[in-house]
Scaffold this motif. Structure first.
Motif, mmCIF file in Angstrom:
data_model
loop_
_atom_site.group_PDB
_atom_site.id
_atom_site.type_symbol
_atom_site.label_atom_id
_atom_site.label_comp_id
_atom_site.label_asym_id
_atom_site.label_seq_id
_atom_site.Cartn_x
_atom_site.Cartn_y
_atom_site.Cartn_z
ATOM 1 N N THR A 284 0.875 -1.323 -0.016
ATOM 2 C CA THR A 284 -0.039 -0.052 0.149
ATOM 3 C C THR A 284 0.794 1.096 0.026
ATOM 4 O O THR A 284 2.007 1.080 0.548
ATOM 5 N N TYR A 286 1.282 5.399 0.955
ATOM 6 C CA TYR A 286 0.583 6.114 2.131
ATOM 7 C C TYR A 286 1.052 7.599 1.692
ATOM 8 O O TYR A 286 2.144 7.977 1.617
ATOM 9 N N ASP A 304 -3.550 9.426 3.622
ATOM 10 C CA ASP A 304 -4.528 8.492 2.706
ATOM 11 C C ASP A 304 -3.771 7.173 2.424
ATOM 12 O O ASP A 304 -2.256 7.301 2.193
ATOM 13 N N ASP A 307 -4.288 2.634 -3.314
ATOM 14 C CA ASP A 307 -3.851 1.200 -4.066
ATOM 15 C C ASP A 307 -2.852 1.589 -4.947
ATOM 16 O O ASP A 307 -2.941 2.524 -5.761
ATOM 17 N N ASN A 312 -6.856 4.471 -5.984
ATOM 18 C CA ASN A 312 -8.002 4.396 -5.457
ATOM 19 C C ASN A 312 -7.640 4.491 -3.936
ATOM 20 O O ASN A 312 -6.603 3.826 -3.538
ATOM 21 N N HIS A 314 -7.936 3.495 -0.161
ATOM 22 C CA HIS A 314 -8.477 2.425 0.677
ATOM 23 C C HIS A 314 -8.945 2.917 2.002
ATOM 24 O O HIS A 314 -10.017 2.609 2.668
ATOM 25 N N TRP A 315 -8.402 4.101 2.516
ATOM 26 C CA TRP A 315 -9.081 4.847 3.562
ATOM 27 C C TRP A 315 -8.297 6.338 3.660
ATOM 28 O O TRP A 315 -7.415 6.555 3.132
ATOM 29 N N ARG A 349 -3.329 -0.708 8.383
ATOM 30 C CA ARG A 349 -4.469 -1.485 7.409
ATOM 31 C C ARG A 349 -5.594 -0.908 7.580
ATOM 32 O O ARG A 349 -6.351 -0.821 6.539
ATOM 33 N N THR A 350 -5.913 -0.263 8.698
ATOM 34 C CA THR A 350 -7.586 0.471 8.458
ATOM 35 C C THR A 350 -7.436 2.024 8.680
ATOM 36 O O THR A 350 -8.306 2.581 8.651
#
Length: 391
Positions: A284, A286, A304, A307, A312, A314-315, A349-350
């Motif tokens: 990922t 960041y 953020d 992907d 796109n 992810h969170w 991850r979240t």
């Protein structure tokens, strides 16, 4: 801040470079100059970049730019100057914002202006790491022109020997294809291989659209193939991702994708665009930056997760106290950023906020990136203090 064998190495705005213990005991320090230009804001600046450590010819060495336009190699044990090289005369407006990159026995570092006060000719230098002798230069704009300042650091793809830089604004000449652009440079010949310049529709979003960040290397699976990529954010608020090139590249270099991560603006410290280098953990990407609206909330900054193949989200995380200016850091599944007066740690991850701490002092501002080492985190503050958090 660089941490090696339990010693912290860092420069500061007062023009001093220091080596200290994690408890703050200074082992040695050396004054390396300040930029002093009345009429600029601020008028005085010291050391801006992060140092680089390496053992060269058996000597533990720190490479760092001073606040005086010189590049230095220091004995990491004693602080003694091993060599120095003048890269830009501060009396004519030159300043070194970025950090040195070491590759194949050479140091690569760029010069810029001090906030276009006045504008200068941007260049990338190649110096022998052992002697400081200039081995080559890449003129971002032609001699006699100004602009194209390199105030983000160079990134080197060690598998290909290609250097990636993201450059400052077009200034005085009509033909400046390598300014306000992402450039791929051959590290041996110091010649351009490819370039992608911010298009006019994005450049016109603000009065001073350019790059002030360091490119990030990452990989993405595109059409089932592992694809080496490079990406960087700019003051137009876009994070641009391009496929990395080879030495025999020909044709037009175009983005694979772009993501809008911040509102465009000519003042990153005020929340305009982004100058924060991204981080990649193998899966990922960041990214972070300034003002943006997320789910109807006006944020002063954001973090953020993207992907790497598509851009796109992810969170997304919204900050209300200021932009992220320094590099994003990731380690052991945790994201570390400084924003405004706050240091925040998030689950990679979240995006869940795991921990945060604020320094509400009068002049407090975390504009640097977080360094993670040996179970501790380190970050400098614009109020002149060093924050250390850990076990």
């Amino acid at each position: 801040i660089v941490v090696v064998n339990g010693v912290l190495y860092y420069g500061s705005w007062d023009g001093y470079f220091r080596a200290s213990t994690p408890t703050g005991h200074v082992l040695w320090s050396i004054f390396m100059g300040q930029m002093n230009v009345q009429g600029c804001d601020p008028a005085i600046a010291g050391i801006a970049g992060t140092p680089t450590y390496a053992v060269v010819n058996g000597v533990p060495t720190i490479f760092t730019a001073g606040g005086d336009g010189w590049m230095y190699a220091l004995n990491a044990t004693s602080g003694a100057v091993l060599w120095s090289a003048l890269l830009g005369d501060t009396k004519t407006g030159y300043y070194i914002w970025d950090s040195p990159a070491l590759y194949d026995g050479n140091i690569y570092i760029g010069v810029s202006s001090y906030g276009d006060c006045p504008s200068t000719q941007g260049k990338l230098f190649k110096l022998d790491a052992g002697t400081g002798k200039v081995q080559g230069t890449f003129d971002i704009v032609p001699a006699g022109c100004t602009g194209g300042g390199l105030w983000g650091s160079p990134t080197i793809d060690t598998t290909s020997g290609i250097i990636y830089i993201a450059t400052g604004n077009i200034s005085s000449c009509s033909a400046e294809p390598y300014a306000q652009a992402v450039d791929a440079i051959d590290s041996v010949t110091m010649s351009a291989i490819a370039s992608w310049q911010i298009p006019q529709n994005l450049a016109s979003l603000t009065s001073d659209t350019d790059f002030g960040s360091t490119p990030t290397l990452f990989n993405a699976t595109i059409n089932g193939q592992n694809t080496p990529m490079v990406g960087v954010a700019s003051k137009d608020g876009q994070f641009t991702a391009l496929q990395r090139v080879s030495g025999n590249f020909s044709g037009t270099w175009t983005p694979v994708w772009t993501a809008n991560i911040a509102d465009a603006g000519d003042c990153p410290a005020c929340g305009g665009g982004s100058i924060a280098p991204a981080a990649f953990d193998g899966g990922t990407l960041y990214v972070a930056g300034g003002k943006i609206t997320i789910n109807g909330t006006q944020c002063q900054g954001s973090l953020d997760a993207l992907d790497p193949a598509t851009g796109n989200f992810h969170w997304r995380q919204c900050y209300t106290d200021g932009p992220v200016l320094g590099a994003v850091a990731v380690a052991n599944g945790v994201i570390f950023v400084g924003h405004g007066q706050t240091i925040s740690l998030h689950d990679a991850r979240t995006g869940e906020l795991l921990f945060h701490i604020m320094d509400t002092g009068e002049h407090s501002a975390f504009s640097a990136g977080v360094t993670v080492a040996n179970g501790y985190i380190y970050i400098g503050n614009m109020d002149g203090t060093l924050t250390i958090l850990g076990k």
